[in-house]
Design an enzyme around this catalytic site. Structure first.
Site, short mmCIF file in Angstrom:
data_model
loop_
_atom_site.label_atom_id
_atom_site.label_comp_id
_atom_site.label_asym_id
_atom_site.label_seq_id
_atom_site.Cartn_x
_atom_site.Cartn_y
_atom_site.Cartn_z
N CYS A 37 -72.10 17.54 16.37
CA CYS A 37 -71.12 18.22 15.52
C CYS A 37 -69.84 18.53 16.27
O CYS A 37 -68.90 19.07 15.68
CB CYS A 37 -71.72 19.47 14.90
N ASP A 39 -69.38 20.66 18.77
CA ASP A 39 -69.24 22.06 19.17
C ASP A 39 -69.22 22.18 20.69
O ASP A 39 -69.88 21.41 21.39
CB ASP A 39 -70.43 22.90 18.66
N CYS A 64 -68.49 25.48 14.33
CA CYS A 64 -68.62 25.99 12.97
C CYS A 64 -68.91 27.50 12.98
O CYS A 64 -69.17 28.10 14.03
CB CYS A 64 -69.75 25.27 12.25
N CYS A 107 -77.41 25.43 15.88
CA CYS A 107 -76.39 26.35 16.42
C CYS A 107 -77.06 27.46 17.23
O CYS A 107 -76.54 27.88 18.26
CB CYS A 107 -75.57 26.97 15.30
#
Lengths: 137, 176
Positions: A37, A39, A64, A107
């Site tokens: 993603c 990150d 995010c 996450c």
């Protein structure tokens, strides 16, 4: 997908954003990321060498809302914990606290990895400056 | 059936764009659901499924980056769980710089434009690297090249996210 109120709260008012002096021997820095993603998360802890208690924790996350909330929450939890207690924090604790949906579980894993990386970095620093610990490490 | 098989191709990282298009059109015509309007339910379903597969296959394989991602996925070579520290440092610094610009006023617009060019240049270089390694792999079938492509793709993901962010910033500015 709707974010939970707690995620939104941490996203809008992230706790402990910032950085600590990376060269401080009592500061451990963990930098982790998830290429899927895109990150990237930096988490730092400042440990009192006498007591082993985390006196300060800072983070900076590009990613995010869930990644930001997970790391924000992690720094809140880290303050006042001993290094060992900090290592006991599991990503599932974060998932539960923030009510993260299954697609955002990674996450919380990232946040757990960041905690471990920061503490490992701190311990590696201690081992380097303490010859005896270096031998046994 | 995977995407390559659907188009009658061998798994290769480099493909001829015209040949690929020709194969896609030929097969799409052959399987067009209209041709099966009088066939039985099973055959109609098969025509629908095949058409959907062909669409996905063509969309993926015509793009060198999506194609490489697909081949690596098929080979179970996944994105790194722990990206190398120097990549994370680089991405972190780039993000910090972008954030600083973001908080600025209109005067930082030229810098944002510069940043966009810089990211575009990085993406070009990355894509060139992928192309070179892809053709090397097709000739040698050296496994280590696939892993090298994987790490380049990981980096690409970060850079393309940054590119998206900087574009978003430039567009927001325009509307103000």
């Amino acid at each position: 997908m709707a974010y939970s109120d707690k995620v939104i709260d941490h996203y809008d008012h992230p706790r402990n954003v910032g950085s600590l002096d990376k060269s401080d021997p009592n500061v451990g820095t963990g930098m982790v990321g998830a290429p899927e993603c895109g990150d990237v998360m930096k988490l730092q802890v400042k440990v009192n060498p006498e007591t082993g208690v985390i006196e300060d924790a800072k983070f900076k996350t590009f990613g995010c809302g869930s990644a930001i909330a997970s790391s924000s929450l992690a720094t809140e939890w880290l303050r006042g914990k001993t290094v060992d207690e900090a290592l006991a924090i599991k990503n599932t604790d974060i998932v539960n606290e923030l009510s993260l949906p299954p697609v955002k579980i990674h996450c919380s894993v990232l946040a757990e990895d960041a905690i471990k990386a920061a503490i490992n970095d701190y311990r590696a620093k201690v081992a380097k400056t303490t010859p005896v610990a270096a031998v046994t490490a | 059936m995977n995407y390559y098989e659907a188009l009658g191709l061998q798994t290769k990282l480099t493909l001829d764009a015209d040949d690929l298009k020709k194969r896609y059109y030929e097969r799409s015509r052959q399987w067009h659901p209209d041709k099966f309007s009088r066939a039985n339910a099973d055959e109609q379903q098969k025509a629908l499924d095949t058409t959907a597969l062909l669409n996905d296959a063509y969309r993926t394989l015509r793009d060198p980056v999506a194609r490489a991602e697909y081949v690596l996925e098929e080979r179970k070579i996944h994105p790194a769980k722990t990206p190398p520290p120097e990549l994370l440092e680089e991405v972190f610094e780039l993000n910090m710089a972008l954030e600083e610009l973001r908080e600025g006023d209109q005067s930082v617009r030229p810098q944002l434009e510069n940043t966009k060019h810089k990211f575009a240049h990085m993406l070009d270089e990355i894509d060139h690297g992928i192309a070179v390694m892809s053709s090397l792999y097709d000739r040698s079938h050296d496994e280590s090249l696939l892993h090298a492509i994987r790490s380049v793709l990981d980096r690409r993901r970060y850079v393309s996210n940054l590119m998206r962010d900087v574009n978003k910033e430039l567009n927001v500015d325009l509307s103000n």
